[in-house]
Motif scaffolding. Sequence first.
Motif, PDB file in Angstrom:
ATOM      1  N   ALA A 114       0.849  -1.183   0.000  1.00  0.00           N
ATOM      2  CA  ALA A 114       0.000   0.000   0.000  1.00  0.00           C
ATOM      3  C   ALA A 114       0.885   1.233   0.000  1.00  0.00           C
ATOM      4  O   ALA A 114       2.092   1.158   0.209  1.00  0.00           O
ATOM      5  N   GLY A 115       0.271   2.380  -0.213  1.00  0.00           N
ATOM      6  CA  GLY A 115       1.011   3.633  -0.270  1.00  0.00           C
ATOM      7  C   GLY A 115       0.354   4.595  -1.228  1.00  0.00           C
ATOM      8  O   GLY A 115      -0.774   4.377  -1.677  1.00  0.00           O
ATOM      9  N   SER A 116       1.046   5.641  -1.573  1.00  0.00           N
ATOM     10  CA  SER A 116       0.494   6.657  -2.455  1.00  0.00           C
ATOM     11  C   SER A 116       0.688   6.266  -3.921  1.00  0.00           C
ATOM     12  O   SER A 116       1.346   5.266  -4.236  1.00  0.00           O
ATOM     13  N   ASP A 120      -1.622  -6.410  -4.354  1.00  0.00           N
ATOM     14  CA  ASP A 120      -1.158  -5.078  -4.768  1.00  0.00           C
ATOM     15  C   ASP A 120      -2.349  -4.130  -4.708  1.00  0.00           C
ATOM     16  O   ASP A 120      -3.231  -4.173  -5.559  1.00  0.00           O
ATOM     17  N   ALA A 121      -2.403  -3.287  -3.678  1.00  0.00           N
ATOM     18  CA  ALA A 121      -3.552  -2.400  -3.452  1.00  0.00           C
ATOM     19  C   ALA A 121      -3.358  -1.072  -4.176  1.00  0.00           C
ATOM     20  O   ALA A 121      -2.240  -0.561  -4.272  1.00  0.00           O
ATOM     21  N   PRO A 122      -4.433  -0.471  -4.677  1.00  0.00           N
ATOM     22  CA  PRO A 122      -4.327   0.832  -5.352  1.00  0.00           C
ATOM     23  C   PRO A 122      -3.861   1.919  -4.400  1.00  0.00           C
ATOM     24  O   PRO A 122      -4.131   1.878  -3.200  1.00  0.00           O
ATOM     25  N   GLY A 123      -3.176   2.923  -4.965  1.00  0.00           N
ATOM     26  CA  GLY A 123      -2.681   4.021  -4.149  1.00  0.00           C
ATOM     27  C   GLY A 123      -3.558   5.253  -4.183  1.00  0.00           C
ATOM     28  O   GLY A 123      -3.510   6.080  -3.278  1.00  0.00           O
ATOM     29  N   HIS A 124      -4.389   5.385  -5.227  1.00  0.00           N
ATOM     30  CA  HIS A 124      -5.209   6.577  -5.372  1.00  0.00           C
ATOM     31  C   HIS A 124      -6.324   6.592  -4.332  1.00  0.00           C
ATOM     32  O   HIS A 124      -6.882   5.561  -3.977  1.00  0.00           O
ATOM     33  N   GLU A 125      -6.647   7.783  -3.820  1.00  0.00           N
ATOM     34  CA  GLU A 125      -7.705   7.930  -2.816  1.00  0.00           C
ATOM     35  C   GLU A 125      -9.029   7.340  -3.285  1.00  0.00           C
ATOM     36  O   GLU A 125      -9.795   6.790  -2.500  1.00  0.00           O
ATOM     37  N   GLN A 126      -9.299   7.455  -4.589  1.00  0.00           N
ATOM     38  CA  GLN A 126     -10.556   6.978  -5.147  1.00  0.00           C
ATOM     39  C   GLN A 126     -10.765   5.489  -4.923  1.00  0.00           C
ATOM     40  O   GLN A 126     -11.894   5.012  -4.856  1.00  0.00           O
ATOM     41  N   TYR A 127      -9.659   4.741  -4.780  1.00  0.00           N
ATOM     42  CA  TYR A 127      -9.754   3.291  -4.663  1.00  0.00           C
ATOM     43  C   TYR A 127      -9.338   2.795  -3.278  1.00  0.00           C
ATOM     44  O   TYR A 127      -8.902   1.660  -3.125  1.00  0.00           O
ATOM     45  N   LEU A 149       3.323  11.797   3.254  1.00  0.00           N
ATOM     46  CA  LEU A 149       2.185  11.986   2.362  1.00  0.00           C
ATOM     47  C   LEU A 149       0.897  11.522   3.045  1.00  0.00           C
ATOM     48  O   LEU A 149       0.912  10.578   3.848  1.00  0.00           O
ATOM     49  N   PRO A 150      -0.251  12.168   2.719  1.00  0.00           N
ATOM     50  CA  PRO A 150      -1.526  11.773   3.350  1.00  0.00           C
ATOM     51  C   PRO A 150      -1.868  10.300   3.150  1.00  0.00           C
ATOM     52  O   PRO A 150      -2.358   9.651   4.074  1.00  0.00           O
ATOM     53  N   GLN A 151      -1.624   9.741   1.947  1.00  0.00           N
ATOM     54  CA  GLN A 151      -1.971   8.348   1.706  1.00  0.00           C
ATOM     55  C   GLN A 151      -1.098   7.395   2.511  1.00  0.00           C
ATOM     56  O   GLN A 151      -1.537   6.315   2.896  1.00  0.00           O
TER      57      GLN A 151
END
Length: 443
Positions: free
Chosen positions: A27-29, A102-109, A142-144
């Motif tokens: 995970a991450g940004s 593998d998790a998405p980094g974008h806030e939308q996901y 970073l926020p994410q």
Amino acid sequence: MTALPLTNLVHDNEVDTHHRALRFLTAGSVDDGKSTLIGRLLFDGQAILADQLDMLEKRAAGQPLDLSLLTDGLEAEREQGITIDVAYRYFATKSRKFIIADAPGHEQYTRNMVTAAAGSDAAVVLVDITKLDTSVGAVTLLPQTRRHSLLAHLLRVPSIVFAVNKLDALAQPGPAFAAVSKALRAFAEQAGIEVTAIVPVSALRGDNVTQPLDGEWATWYQGPSLLQVLESLPGVQEKVEGRLSIPVQYVARESGETGDGVGHQPRTLWGRIAHGQVKAGDQIQILPSGQTAIVAEVRRAGETVAHCVAGESAGVVLDRQLDVSRGDWIITPGSATPTQSFEATLAWLDNEPAVAGRKYWLRHGNRWVQARISAIEHRLDIHTLAEQDAEDIKVNEIGHVRIETQSALPVEPYASNRIGGALIVVDPTSNRTSGALLVRAAS
């Protein structure tokens, strides 16, 4: 620095089956290098099929291989250069099997990351050091990075590892890594997160991913490689001692069963054991009816067994007929009291904010009930970790709420039971998965 040959990686059929597979997520940004890191593990581990390797070489056209393509399987992901859905991959070493998410980094996901974290033994949170100002006294994360770390912590992922990536892009990686490590530990201490390890890596070049550092980096980092850390992590073991808790998923009456001689055919109550263990002779209670019975037989994969423990799917045959259906719970008598009101941590995943008074559908185990948010106590500021007064909980925010349900549920604190203490929130009009509830305390 090129990656050294990984001599300890083998094919699945050579793995010692006594070692439990480790499920971990990255995970991450956005653009922190999550997909590239997993691609590096698969590439160095020789877990890539010949046609996949040919595809990478053709796309590279003489340039370095783009290893992120091994996990970004959707066409939209390859076109945009981002991860949208959770991608699962597998590889093994002589000592361990691994299941990678593998998790998405974008806030939308973020909702996809929550899904992956819920069943993981460990989380590898990537930190792109090129996005941080390491020249200042206190590095700002970073926020994410903060959000994903908090979510992994709230979802009780046992081991949290920070992988500081892209150090190959810096002229002086040592001082920069030290500054970021200090910021990560300060944040973790403030949030109550126990950090398993902070590891410097270069997913693109393969530095310290599967082999320990040497040469230019060895002077300032003497710790293990990321793979060595992962190999040493414990897998999650559900609690097998104490009270029994089974959410009933399916009730089966197998053909050919003769019954009990008075016209009743025995039924098998199937479910994955959330807590404790079950064996023939145990007294159990069915919720919400409250009726009790004795376990006459325990089955696993269609065969009668002596007992089953937490984490296993079990079939329970009772000594008498009870009205049991999907969504009921099998428990140790008196060990749980159904309630219609409880406090919970809410991770909100819907674009439409959560507001007090609105009704939603909740799924607890295998039961669906109507409920409403009776009160929003506060919202968590992911930057300062302070509790703030709030009238709603917006997308990707985390808050403390009170819930009232239409019918009573045998909820437990999430800290003691990850199955009995977790609920999914669904919007009744759009049928979207809107949030995840983690029970703090029952009223």
